[in-house]
Write an enzyme that holds these catalytic residues in place. Sequence first.
Site, PDB file in Angstrom:
ATOM      1  N   HIS A  73       0.849  -1.203   0.000  1.00  0.00           N
ATOM      2  CA  HIS A  73       0.000   0.000   0.000  1.00  0.00           C
ATOM      3  C   HIS A  73       0.884   1.253   0.000  1.00  0.00           C
ATOM      4  CE1 HIS A  73      -3.080  -2.689   2.237  1.00  0.00           C
ATOM      5  NE2 HIS A  73      -3.543  -2.507   1.007  1.00  0.00           N
TER       6      HIS A  73
ATOM      7  N   LYS B 217     -16.542  -6.791   5.740  1.00  0.00           N
ATOM      8  CA  LYS B 217     -15.300  -7.573   5.704  1.00  0.00           C
ATOM      9  C   LYS B 217     -14.862  -8.029   7.093  1.00  0.00           C
ATOM     10  CE  LYS B 217     -12.580  -6.623   1.588  1.00  0.00           C
ATOM     11  NZ  LYS B 217     -11.241  -6.204   1.119  1.00  0.00           N
TER      12      LYS B 217
ATOM     13  N   ARG C 228      -2.222  -5.707  -8.373  1.00  0.00           N
ATOM     14  CA  ARG C 228      -1.058  -6.564  -8.135  1.00  0.00           C
ATOM     15  C   ARG C 228      -0.926  -7.615  -9.225  1.00  0.00           C
ATOM     16  NH1 ARG C 228      -3.439  -7.735  -2.404  1.00  0.00           N
ATOM     17  NH2 ARG C 228      -5.213  -7.310  -3.735  1.00  0.00           N
TER      18      ARG C 228
ATOM     19  N   SER D   2      -3.061  -7.739   2.753  1.00  0.00           N
ATOM     20  CA  SER D   2      -3.320  -7.609   4.189  1.00  0.00           C
ATOM     21  C   SER D   2      -3.739  -8.959   4.762  1.00  0.00           C
ATOM     22  CB  SER D   2      -4.427  -6.586   4.443  1.00  0.00           C
ATOM     23  OG  SER D   2      -4.035  -5.322   3.996  1.00  0.00           O
TER      24      SER D   2
HETATM   25  P1  ADP Z   1     -10.098  -3.163  -0.417  1.00  0.00           P
HETATM   26  O1  ADP Z   1     -10.945  -3.821   0.627  1.00  0.00           O
HETATM   27  O2  ADP Z   1     -10.675  -1.862  -0.905  1.00  0.00           O
HETATM   28  O3  ADP Z   1      -9.652  -4.050  -1.528  1.00  0.00           O
HETATM   29  P2  ADP Z   1      -7.351  -3.231   0.539  1.00  0.00           P
HETATM   30  O4  ADP Z   1      -6.818  -2.568   1.765  1.00  0.00           O
HETATM   31  O5  ADP Z   1      -7.274  -4.706   0.467  1.00  0.00           O
HETATM   32  O6  ADP Z   1      -8.831  -2.686   0.405  1.00  0.00           O
HETATM   33  O7  ADP Z   1      -6.616  -2.637  -0.743  1.00  0.00           O
HETATM   34  C1  ADP Z   1      -6.677  -1.269  -1.065  1.00  0.00           C
HETATM   35  C2  ADP Z   1      -6.099  -1.076  -2.449  1.00  0.00           C
HETATM   36  O8  ADP Z   1      -4.719  -1.371  -2.441  1.00  0.00           O
HETATM   37  C3  ADP Z   1      -6.701  -1.961  -3.533  1.00  0.00           C
HETATM   38  O9  ADP Z   1      -6.713  -1.247  -4.750  1.00  0.00           O
HETATM   39  C4  ADP Z   1      -5.732  -3.118  -3.607  1.00  0.00           C
HETATM   40  O10 ADP Z   1      -5.755  -3.724  -4.894  1.00  0.00           O
HETATM   41  C5  ADP Z   1      -4.430  -2.388  -3.376  1.00  0.00           C
HETATM   42  N1  ADP Z   1      -3.394  -3.251  -2.841  1.00  0.00           N
HETATM   43  C6  ADP Z   1      -3.479  -4.164  -1.849  1.00  0.00           C
HETATM   44  N2  ADP Z   1      -2.294  -4.770  -1.628  1.00  0.00           N
HETATM   45  C7  ADP Z   1      -1.429  -4.227  -2.520  1.00  0.00           C
HETATM   46  C8  ADP Z   1      -0.074  -4.456  -2.832  1.00  0.00           C
HETATM   47  N3  ADP Z   1       0.649  -5.384  -2.219  1.00  0.00           N
HETATM   48  N4  ADP Z   1       0.479  -3.732  -3.806  1.00  0.00           N
HETATM   49  C9  ADP Z   1      -0.266  -2.812  -4.463  1.00  0.00           C
HETATM   50  N5  ADP Z   1      -1.553  -2.556  -4.257  1.00  0.00           N
HETATM   51  C10 ADP Z   1      -2.137  -3.259  -3.285  1.00  0.00           C
END
Ligand code: ADP
Length: 167
Positions: free
Chosen positions: A18, A42, A94, A132
């Site tokens: 992130h 979630k 990703r 995450s």
């Molecule tokens: P959500 O529930 O909205 O998917 P996340 O916290 O899982 O929330 O992810 C937020 C954003 O960050 C999403 O666009 C997700 O694809 C992106 N994201 C999550 N992990 C990574 C990573 N390792 N590298 C790049 N982007 C990521």
Amino acid sequence: MIKRAIYPGTFDPVTLGHLDIVRRGLELFPELIIGIAENPKKRPLFTLEERKKMFEESLKEVGLSGKVEVKTFNSLLVEFAKKEGAVAILRGIRIVSDMDHEFTMASLNRKLYPEIETIFLMPSEEYAYLSSSAVREIAFYGGDVSQFVTDFVKKRLEEKFKKGQSR
Ligand code: ADP
């Protein structure tokens, strides 16, 4: 007018992937707002306030705090974006399988609020498989998450699962 973007997510917890997207977003926009979605569906491990604090402390830890503001929301993303005067929504992609869900969301958001653009950013290769949920799983079993999250988040995860065990 300064162009401002929103980077929304659940961030349960924020990972180095992130933060890599935040760094890239700041190359494109002078101002970035992190929108932490409450997302009760979630059933997040961390509360909204804990997730906000972890994001703020992590930004400080990696030297990105200056131009980024961390906010929380529990409304439709486009409503939040409108309220904040954002011109773009940043999302991280990703692996190809992320596209399915992200494309649907972006299309719906465009229908709801055509003025806003969704911009997809790719993280550095080393974070391409990081999520995450994987971090939570590793921490749950006592594994070392140092290469995936900041020190602050690592400590919060350790505390969370220590507490869990004593229940
Ligand atoms: P959500 O529930 O909205 O998917 P996340 O916290 O899982 O929330 O992810 C937020 C954003 O960050 C999403 O666009 C997700 O694809 C992106 N994201 C999550 N992990 C990574 C990573 N390792 N590298 C790049 N982007 C990521």
